[in-house]
Design an enzyme around this catalytic site. Sequence first.
Site, mmCIF file in Angstrom:
data_model
loop_
_atom_site.group_PDB
_atom_site.id
_atom_site.type_symbol
_atom_site.label_atom_id
_atom_site.label_comp_id
_atom_site.label_asym_id
_atom_site.label_seq_id
_atom_site.Cartn_x
_atom_site.Cartn_y
_atom_site.Cartn_z
ATOM 1 N N GLU A 174 89.803 29.994 -10.177
ATOM 2 C CA GLU A 174 90.887 30.684 -9.455
ATOM 3 C C GLU A 174 91.294 32.015 -10.081
ATOM 4 O O GLU A 174 92.484 32.293 -10.258
ATOM 5 C CB GLU A 174 92.100 29.749 -9.332
ATOM 6 N N ASN A 217 84.744 28.849 -9.609
ATOM 7 C CA ASN A 217 85.376 27.906 -8.674
ATOM 8 C C ASN A 217 86.688 28.496 -8.144
ATOM 9 O O ASN A 217 87.491 29.018 -8.924
ATOM 10 C CB ASN A 217 85.666 26.603 -9.443
ATOM 11 N N HIS A 253 90.150 22.790 -0.151
ATOM 12 C CA HIS A 253 91.411 22.123 0.188
ATOM 13 C C HIS A 253 91.785 22.703 1.550
ATOM 14 O O HIS A 253 92.314 23.816 1.639
ATOM 15 C CB HIS A 253 92.492 22.435 -0.854
ATOM 16 N N GLU A 282 86.239 20.416 -4.276
ATOM 17 C CA GLU A 282 87.515 19.670 -4.359
ATOM 18 C C GLU A 282 87.979 19.289 -2.953
ATOM 19 O O GLU A 282 89.152 19.457 -2.600
ATOM 20 C CB GLU A 282 88.593 20.520 -5.046
ATOM 21 N N ASP A 284 89.455 18.101 0.419
ATOM 22 C CA ASP A 284 90.393 17.225 1.127
ATOM 23 C C ASP A 284 90.823 17.963 2.392
ATOM 24 O O ASP A 284 90.734 19.188 2.472
ATOM 25 C CB ASP A 284 91.583 16.776 0.263
HETATM 26 O O1 G3I Z 1 100.525 13.865 -17.730
HETATM 27 C C1 G3I Z 1 101.679 13.476 -17.024
HETATM 28 C C2 G3I Z 1 101.911 12.014 -17.150
HETATM 29 O O2 G3I Z 1 101.996 11.654 -18.495
HETATM 30 C C3 G3I Z 1 103.187 11.653 -16.356
HETATM 31 O O3 G3I Z 1 103.317 10.266 -16.340
HETATM 32 C C4 G3I Z 1 103.060 12.148 -14.913
HETATM 33 C C5 G3I Z 1 104.348 11.942 -14.135
HETATM 34 O O4 G3I Z 1 104.184 12.389 -12.814
HETATM 35 O O5 G3I Z 1 102.762 13.529 -14.902
HETATM 36 C C6 G3I Z 1 101.510 13.735 -15.542
HETATM 37 O O6 G3I Z 1 100.936 14.989 -15.343
HETATM 38 C C7 G3I Z 1 100.651 15.418 -14.018
HETATM 39 C C8 G3I Z 1 99.153 15.221 -13.722
HETATM 40 O O7 G3I Z 1 98.824 15.864 -12.524
HETATM 41 C C9 G3I Z 1 98.758 13.751 -13.580
HETATM 42 O O8 G3I Z 1 99.362 13.198 -12.466
HETATM 43 C C10 G3I Z 1 101.011 16.868 -14.012
HETATM 44 O O9 G3I Z 1 102.431 16.974 -14.118
HETATM 45 C C11 G3I Z 1 100.532 17.508 -12.752
HETATM 46 O O10 G3I Z 1 100.747 18.920 -12.854
HETATM 47 C C12 G3I Z 1 99.039 17.250 -12.586
HETATM 48 O O11 G3I Z 1 98.653 17.839 -11.386
HETATM 49 C C13 G3I Z 1 97.269 18.156 -11.248
HETATM 50 C C14 G3I Z 1 97.156 19.667 -11.033
HETATM 51 O O12 G3I Z 1 95.817 20.000 -10.703
HETATM 52 C C15 G3I Z 1 97.526 20.430 -12.304
HETATM 53 O O13 G3I Z 1 96.641 20.103 -13.325
HETATM 54 C C16 G3I Z 1 96.754 17.398 -10.033
HETATM 55 O O14 G3I Z 1 96.744 16.004 -10.336
HETATM 56 C C17 G3I Z 1 95.336 17.871 -9.718
HETATM 57 O O15 G3I Z 1 94.922 17.260 -8.518
HETATM 58 C C18 G3I Z 1 95.356 19.397 -9.528
HETATM 59 O O16 G3I Z 1 94.046 19.810 -9.261
HETATM 60 C C19 G3I Z 1 93.881 21.192 -8.899
HETATM 61 C C20 G3I Z 1 92.552 21.638 -9.492
HETATM 62 O O17 G3I Z 1 92.543 21.435 -10.871
HETATM 63 C C21 G3I Z 1 92.300 23.117 -9.173
HETATM 64 N N1 G3I Z 1 92.344 23.342 -7.742
HETATM 65 C C22 G3I Z 1 93.574 22.864 -7.084
HETATM 66 C C23 G3I Z 1 93.788 21.378 -7.378
HETATM 67 C C24 G3I Z 1 95.007 20.851 -6.645
HETATM 68 O O18 G3I Z 1 96.176 21.489 -7.094
#
Ligand code: G3I
Length: 372
Positions: A174, A217, A253, A282, A284
Amino acid sequence: MKNLVLLALISCLVACGGGGGGSNHQTSSTYASSISSDSSSFSSVPALKDLADFPIGMEVSAADQPRSIFIEKSQLPTINKHFNSLVAGVIMKMSFLHPEEFNYHYTDADDLADYAAENGMILHGHTLIWHWDSQIPDWMKNYTGDWQAMLDDHVTQITAHFAGKVVSWDVVNEAIDPETESGFRESIFYQKLGSKYIENAFIAAREADPAAVLYYNDFAMEASQRKLELMLAMLDDFKERGIPVDGVGFQMHTNIFDPSIEQIQASFKAVADRGYIVRISEMDVTVNRFNEQFFYNHIKELQKQRYKNIIKAYLAAVPAAQRGGITFWGLVDGESWVNELDPDYRDWPLLFNDDYSPKPAFFGVVEALLDE
Ligand code: G3I
């Protein structure tokens, strides 16, 4: 060169027992007539990975994260049946792998790599450099030394550690932004180093693991013509200067409404025509633009067609030797990242219901793969 790398990737799959090269035994119309509801039993549906000659992937959670495959084991039969490629949704991002300047944390990702290898799957690395605030470690945000040397080390250490375990990487994620004058996202990396950090990341990754397939990506390149053009201009410049990019990941997405299938296909083709590997990285497909409370049957059908048409567009635009595969961003609707965004909004973007039964969308994918 690129084809050799892709061939190596596919032969690893076959050697690992992940099986890419299954033959298509049944026609799509047979499936459409015999199995078309979302209550089909586990054993009656085909395994997606057997229907394609390229990796069919799944985004998974690992370690102690919510919905980790090591904790929520009920998801494993479905994952193991349908997918031969995994990517970590969170635990291979910058803050997880490199939490302190002189401390790399590999054990959780190594466990995931072991799981993939033990189950005949490949592992795709996501992602070496990404601007997302919570995924940049604090020490890096506050770093006052030589930023290029620091990022080179970050890329080199991680890529070298996973050599032989990770077959391909999203090296930079990105970095293009059609809203800025430069066309690049004005991330902390850009602010410190200009766009040079992008090419330097690819150079460092290639040196650290010459066998890994290296991807740029990004999202919405199929939806914004300017974004696609900016990315293509970057690729063309890189090609002229020998910067080692092997492929492009279209995150995909997307939704059931737009952009048009023609525009999506043309975007894939523009990249494929330049000789790059193309991945849907990715995928969906959201449905709930109007904030409905229910997932109506006619919307399920529209979603099925949309999945089918996008995958058909991919197959039409990208020659077999340049297909890096298709990865879906999560397994069941209830656990999709889009349902984490706002407690008052829900959507149904994936292939499986929360009880792991396949949705019509799943059969859209089956039909597209069988049509090949
Ligand atoms: O690590 C904590 C965990 O300890 C806690 O229990 C939980 C409470 O909700 O939060 C956890 O972290 C979250 C993690 O997802 C696991 O659920 C983060 O706050 C949250 O920011 C994280 O979101 C991920 C996001 O990227 C940021 O990394 C999403 O799951 C993931 O699907 C998303 O993926 C991105 C790709 O990397 C790049 N392209 C877009 C895509 C969707 O946004």
